[in-house]
Design a protein around this motif. Structure first.
Motif, PDB file in Angstrom:
ATOM      1  N   GLY A   1      38.599  33.959  22.901  1.00 38.77           N
ATOM      2  CA  GLY A   1      37.916  33.707  21.453  1.00 38.77           C
ATOM      3  C   GLY A   1      37.272  34.748  21.191  1.00 38.77           C
ATOM      4  N   VAL A   2      36.806  35.775  21.962  1.00 37.53           N
ATOM      5  CA  VAL A   2      35.948  36.989  21.432  1.00 37.53           C
ATOM      6  C   VAL A   2      36.716  38.180  21.288  1.00 37.53           C
ATOM      7  CG1 VAL A   2      33.995  38.363  22.554  1.00 37.53           C
ATOM      8  CG2 VAL A   2      34.138  35.954  23.021  1.00 37.53           C
ATOM      9  N   ASN A   3      37.474  38.709  22.158  1.00 40.96           N
ATOM     10  CA  ASN A   3      38.252  39.885  22.054  1.00 40.96           C
ATOM     11  C   ASN A   3      39.880  39.827  22.606  1.00 40.96           C
ATOM     12  OD1 ASN A   3      37.722  39.556  24.719  1.00 40.96           O
ATOM     13  ND2 ASN A   3      37.310  42.083  24.871  1.00 40.96           N
ATOM     14  N   ASP A   4      40.323  38.631  22.863  1.00 34.11           N
ATOM     15  CA  ASP A   4      41.548  38.431  23.671  1.00 34.11           C
ATOM     16  C   ASP A   4      42.623  38.812  22.498  1.00 34.11           C
ATOM     17  OD1 ASP A   4      40.647  36.179  22.618  1.00 34.11           O
ATOM     18  OD2 ASP A   4      42.293  35.100  23.587  1.00 34.11           O
ATOM     19  N   ASP A   5      42.341  38.840  21.179  1.00 31.02           N
ATOM     20  CA  ASP A   5      43.456  39.045  20.346  1.00 31.02           C
ATOM     21  C   ASP A   5      43.756  40.607  20.249  1.00 31.02           C
ATOM     22  OD1 ASP A   5      40.829  39.779  19.411  1.00 31.02           O
ATOM     23  OD2 ASP A   5      41.597  39.224  17.252  1.00 31.02           O
ATOM     24  N   GLU A   6      43.063  41.425  20.922  1.00 29.56           N
ATOM     25  CA  GLU A   6      42.972  42.980  20.946  1.00 29.56           C
ATOM     26  C   GLU A   6      43.953  43.603  22.330  1.00 29.56           C
ATOM     27  OE1 GLU A   6      39.964  45.451  19.619  1.00 29.56           O
ATOM     28  OE2 GLU A   6      38.861  43.629  19.829  1.00 29.56           O
ATOM     29  N   LEU A   7      44.449  42.798  23.101  1.00 28.47           N
ATOM     30  CA  LEU A   7      44.970  42.960  24.386  1.00 28.47           C
ATOM     31  C   LEU A   7      46.032  44.098  24.131  1.00 28.47           C
ATOM     32  CD1 LEU A   7      45.627  39.537  26.208  1.00 28.47           C
ATOM     33  CD2 LEU A   7      43.452  41.076  26.307  1.00 28.47           C
ATOM     34  N   ALA A   8      47.136  43.949  23.403  1.00 23.79           N
ATOM     35  CA  ALA A   8      48.056  44.917  23.339  1.00 23.79           C
ATOM     36  C   ALA A   8      47.534  46.256  22.425  1.00 23.79           C
ATOM     37  CB  ALA A   8      49.274  44.138  22.380  1.00 23.79           C
ATOM     38  N   ASP A   9      46.592  45.874  21.565  1.00 24.67           N
ATOM     39  CA  ASP A   9      45.916  46.951  20.734  1.00 24.67           C
ATOM     40  C   ASP A   9      45.368  48.049  22.073  1.00 24.67           C
ATOM     41  OD1 ASP A   9      46.725  46.228  18.409  1.00 24.67           O
ATOM     42  OD2 ASP A   9      44.930  45.202  17.800  1.00 24.67           O
TER      43      ASP A   9
ATOM     44  N   THR B   1      26.535  33.031  30.993  1.00 26.34           N
ATOM     45  CA  THR B   1      27.120  32.157  30.027  1.00 26.34           C
ATOM     46  C   THR B   1      28.372  32.045  30.366  1.00 26.34           C
ATOM     47  OG1 THR B   1      27.954  34.222  28.630  1.00 26.34           O
ATOM     48  CG2 THR B   1      25.623  33.347  28.114  1.00 26.34           C
ATOM     49  N   TRP B   2      28.994  32.319  31.706  1.00 25.96           N
ATOM     50  CA  TRP B   2      30.414  32.213  31.999  1.00 25.96           C
ATOM     51  C   TRP B   2      30.654  30.674  32.237  1.00 25.96           C
ATOM     52  CZ3 TRP B   2      33.052  29.868  35.927  1.00 25.96           C
ATOM     53  CH2 TRP B   2      34.363  30.303  36.154  1.00 25.96           C
ATOM     54  N   GLN B   3      31.930  30.355  31.749  1.00 24.20           N
ATOM     55  CA  GLN B   3      32.666  29.153  31.828  1.00 24.20           C
ATOM     56  C   GLN B   3      34.297  29.548  32.030  1.00 24.20           C
ATOM     57  OE1 GLN B   3      31.818  26.658  28.565  1.00 24.20           O
ATOM     58  NE2 GLN B   3      32.577  27.964  27.032  1.00 24.20           N
ATOM     59  N   LEU B   4      34.877  28.673  32.847  1.00 23.42           N
ATOM     60  CA  LEU B   4      36.226  28.731  33.360  1.00 23.42           C
ATOM     61  C   LEU B   4      37.038  28.807  31.959  1.00 23.42           C
ATOM     62  CD1 LEU B   4      38.174  29.183  35.548  1.00 23.42           C
ATOM     63  CD2 LEU B   4      38.072  26.879  35.790  1.00 23.42           C
ATOM     64  N   ASP B   5      36.563  28.196  31.086  1.00 24.31           N
ATOM     65  CA  ASP B   5      37.535  27.960  29.813  1.00 24.31           C
ATOM     66  C   ASP B   5      37.633  29.471  29.221  1.00 24.31           C
ATOM     67  OD1 ASP B   5      38.243  25.480  30.337  1.00 24.31           O
ATOM     68  OD2 ASP B   5      36.721  24.667  28.786  1.00 24.31           O
ATOM     69  N   ASP B   6      36.698  30.300  29.419  1.00 21.99           N
ATOM     70  CA  ASP B   6      36.735  31.494  28.637  1.00 21.99           C
ATOM     71  C   ASP B   6      37.567  32.654  29.516  1.00 21.99           C
ATOM     72  OD1 ASP B   6      34.966  30.585  26.728  1.00 21.99           O
ATOM     73  OD2 ASP B   6      33.085  31.219  28.040  1.00 21.99           O
ATOM     74  N   VAL B   7      37.869  32.324  30.439  1.00 25.37           N
ATOM     75  CA  VAL B   7      38.599  33.218  31.332  1.00 25.37           C
ATOM     76  C   VAL B   7      40.012  33.440  31.055  1.00 25.37           C
ATOM     77  CG1 VAL B   7      39.540  33.907  33.625  1.00 25.37           C
ATOM     78  CG2 VAL B   7      37.438  32.795  33.203  1.00 25.37           C
ATOM     79  N   ILE B   8      40.456  34.720  30.819  1.00 25.74           N
ATOM     80  CA  ILE B   8      42.049  34.837  30.540  1.00 25.74           C
ATOM     81  C   ILE B   8      42.729  35.410  32.094  1.00 25.74           C
ATOM     82  CG2 ILE B   8      43.646  36.137  29.356  1.00 25.74           C
ATOM     83  CD1 ILE B   8      41.961  34.658  27.423  1.00 25.74           C
ATOM     84  N   SER B   9      43.473  34.377  32.444  1.00 25.64           N
ATOM     85  CA  SER B   9      43.983  34.775  33.889  1.00 25.64           C
ATOM     86  C   SER B   9      44.876  35.688  33.886  1.00 25.64           C
ATOM     87  CB  SER B   9      44.720  33.467  34.499  1.00 25.64           C
ATOM     88  OG  SER B   9      45.741  33.193  33.808  1.00 25.64           O
TER      89      SER B   9
ATOM     90  N   GLY C   1      47.149  47.510  34.562  1.00 27.51           N
ATOM     91  CA  GLY C   1      46.712  47.044  35.841  1.00 27.51           C
ATOM     92  C   GLY C   1      45.983  45.870  35.320  1.00 27.51           C
ATOM     93  N   ILE C   2      45.916  44.580  36.388  1.00 22.47           N
ATOM     94  CA  ILE C   2      45.108  43.583  36.094  1.00 22.47           C
ATOM     95  C   ILE C   2      44.157  43.445  37.355  1.00 22.47           C
ATOM     96  CG2 ILE C   2      45.227  41.042  35.622  1.00 22.47           C
ATOM     97  CD1 ILE C   2      47.691  41.509  34.133  1.00 22.47           C
ATOM     98  N   VAL C   3      42.970  43.241  37.279  1.00 19.81           N
ATOM     99  CA  VAL C   3      42.029  42.872  38.441  1.00 19.81           C
ATOM    100  C   VAL C   3      42.007  41.429  38.165  1.00 19.81           C
ATOM    101  CG1 VAL C   3      40.087  43.349  39.596  1.00 19.81           C
ATOM    102  CG2 VAL C   3      41.001  45.092  38.428  1.00 19.81           C
ATOM    103  N   ALA C   4      42.315  40.562  39.056  1.00 23.66           N
ATOM    104  CA  ALA C   4      42.333  39.130  39.040  1.00 23.66           C
ATOM    105  C   ALA C   4      41.439  38.443  40.188  1.00 23.66           C
ATOM    106  CB  ALA C   4      43.922  38.494  39.220  1.00 23.66           C
ATOM    107  N   SER C   5      40.132  39.049  40.330  1.00 25.48           N
ATOM    108  CA  SER C   5      39.079  38.449  41.276  1.00 25.48           C
ATOM    109  C   SER C   5      38.832  37.072  40.923  1.00 25.48           C
ATOM    110  CB  SER C   5      37.819  39.425  40.881  1.00 25.48           C
ATOM    111  OG  SER C   5      38.056  40.734  41.302  1.00 25.48           O
ATOM    112  N   THR C   6      39.016  36.557  39.603  1.00 24.37           N
ATOM    113  CA  THR C   6      38.514  35.034  39.430  1.00 24.37           C
ATOM    114  C   THR C   6      39.618  34.226  40.066  1.00 24.37           C
ATOM    115  OG1 THR C   6      37.110  36.091  37.755  1.00 24.37           O
ATOM    116  CG2 THR C   6      37.800  33.488  37.764  1.00 24.37           C
TER     117      THR C   6
END
Length: 342
Positions: free
Chosen positions: A166-174, A199-207, A246-251
């Motif tokens: 909801g913050v910047n995840d619409d820019e992934l391909a850009d 302010t972290w919450q799990l719902d904000d995470v793009i996996s 690359g994707i760093v999937a630490s969460t």
């Protein structure tokens, strides 16, 4: 040389060296609060002190060094430390992580000093969004820094982006297309619940899986690549028709089992895990006259006792929120992400 192993058989191989806890941005996932407690200036290690500790870590098997912060280019004269570290025998990779806002002015000096690679953090290509996300609009400065690094001759550059739903995840391909257009490898980092992410919450995470699915929808089929060249690398990589991501999937998919990284803060605290509650103070013995042998023994014993699997333990929680509350961070700034060096 016998490799230095922890209790899970993980060899010490990489060291992240923070040179400052200060930063000129206030990114939501790292420094969202209005005010911060800074490390006292007298506690910050000199370049000679940092280089001495780095040399000891290299003698214990570290082959990859990464300079971090805070924002490391806020530290005046950084190229002199780069030159010293680049001259250390057995160092196979010397890199810098930066937000890029000062890179244009420093790129030539860093390359001349022997810097191998730069990773630039950029979470949005929109100035208005960067101002909302990091309190400052510096997109043009970051792009200028990337271009200057390429002109100076740097290769193997990476672009790190943290996506928040909801913050910047619409820019992934850009962001991917931007990185590819400048011969950078884009890397997405899952929003992590580390110290500083108050302010972290799990719902904000793009996996990781969502990243791959959404990128494939715009960029074509994603083909996973093996980590055979570097099993300890934090990023999983996928090939698309236009390049690699690359994707760093630490969460959501922690890689603790292969973690070979140690961290040294700007004031000389040695951490064996980003999630660790405390670290080993190396500044006190260093300034009290400890010999290289004494410091080597301290570092060796700490790594050999290491059992950390912090990201895996967090992922196993049934109820999960921010790792540390803001009040606790003010009481102990060493819990902050910008102090530990990411």
């Amino acid at each position: 040389m016998t490799r230095l192993l922890d209790r899970h058989g993980r060899a010490l191989g990489a060291l992240r060296i923070s040179v400052t806890d200060r930063c000129n941005l206030r990114c939501r996932y790292c420094m969202p609060e209005a005010a911060y407690e800074w490390l006292p200036p007298e506690a910050i290690l000199s370049f000679d002190e940092l280089a001495r500790l780095a040399r000891i870590f290299v003698s214990l098997g570290v082959r990859k060094l990464r300079i971090t912060g805070g924002e490391p280019l806020l530290r005046p004269g950084l190229s002199s430390l780069v030159a010293t570290l680049a001259a250390l025998p057995d160092v196979e990779d010397l890199a810098l992580t930066t937000n890029g806002t000062r890179l244009a002015a420093e790129a030539d000096a860093l390359v001349a000093a022997g810097l191998h690679r730069v990773t630039v953090s950029l979470d949005t290509l929109r100035g208005d969004r960067m101002r909302a996300f990091a309190r400052f609009d510096r997109v043009d400065d970051v792009i200028a820094g990337i271009d200057a690094a390429r002109t100076a001759g740097m290769t193997g550059l990476k672009l790190n982006s943290v996506a928040v739903r909801g913050v910047n995840d619409d820019e992934l391909a850009d962001l991917v297309r931007f990185a590819w257009s400048r011969d950078l490898e884009p890397r997405f980092i899952e929003y992590m619940d580390v110290g500083g992410a108050t302010t972290w919450q799990l719902d904000d995470v793009i996996s990781r899986d969502e990243f791959v699915r959404r990128l494939a929808a715009e960029l074509g089929t994603a083909v996973p690549l093996a980590r055979a060249d570097d099993p300890s690398a934090p990023a999983e990589r996928w090939r698309f028709a236009g390049g690699t991501v690359g994707i760093v999937a630490s969460t959501t998919v922690p890689f603790c089992g292969a973690c070979d990284r140690a961290r040294l803060t700007a004031d000389g605290t040695f951490f064996t895990c980003l999630y660790a509650a405390s670290g080993l103070d190396l500044r006190a013995p260093l300034r009290a006259g400890a010999s290289d042998a004494d410091l080597t023994a301290l570092i060796r014993a700490t790594w050999e006792r290491r059992t950390d699997r912090g990201a895996e333990q967090r992922a196993a929680l049934t109820v999960r929120g921010a790792l540390v509350a803001a009040e606790a961070l003010r009481a102990d700034p060493h819990r902050e992400m910008h102090v530990r060096g990411g």
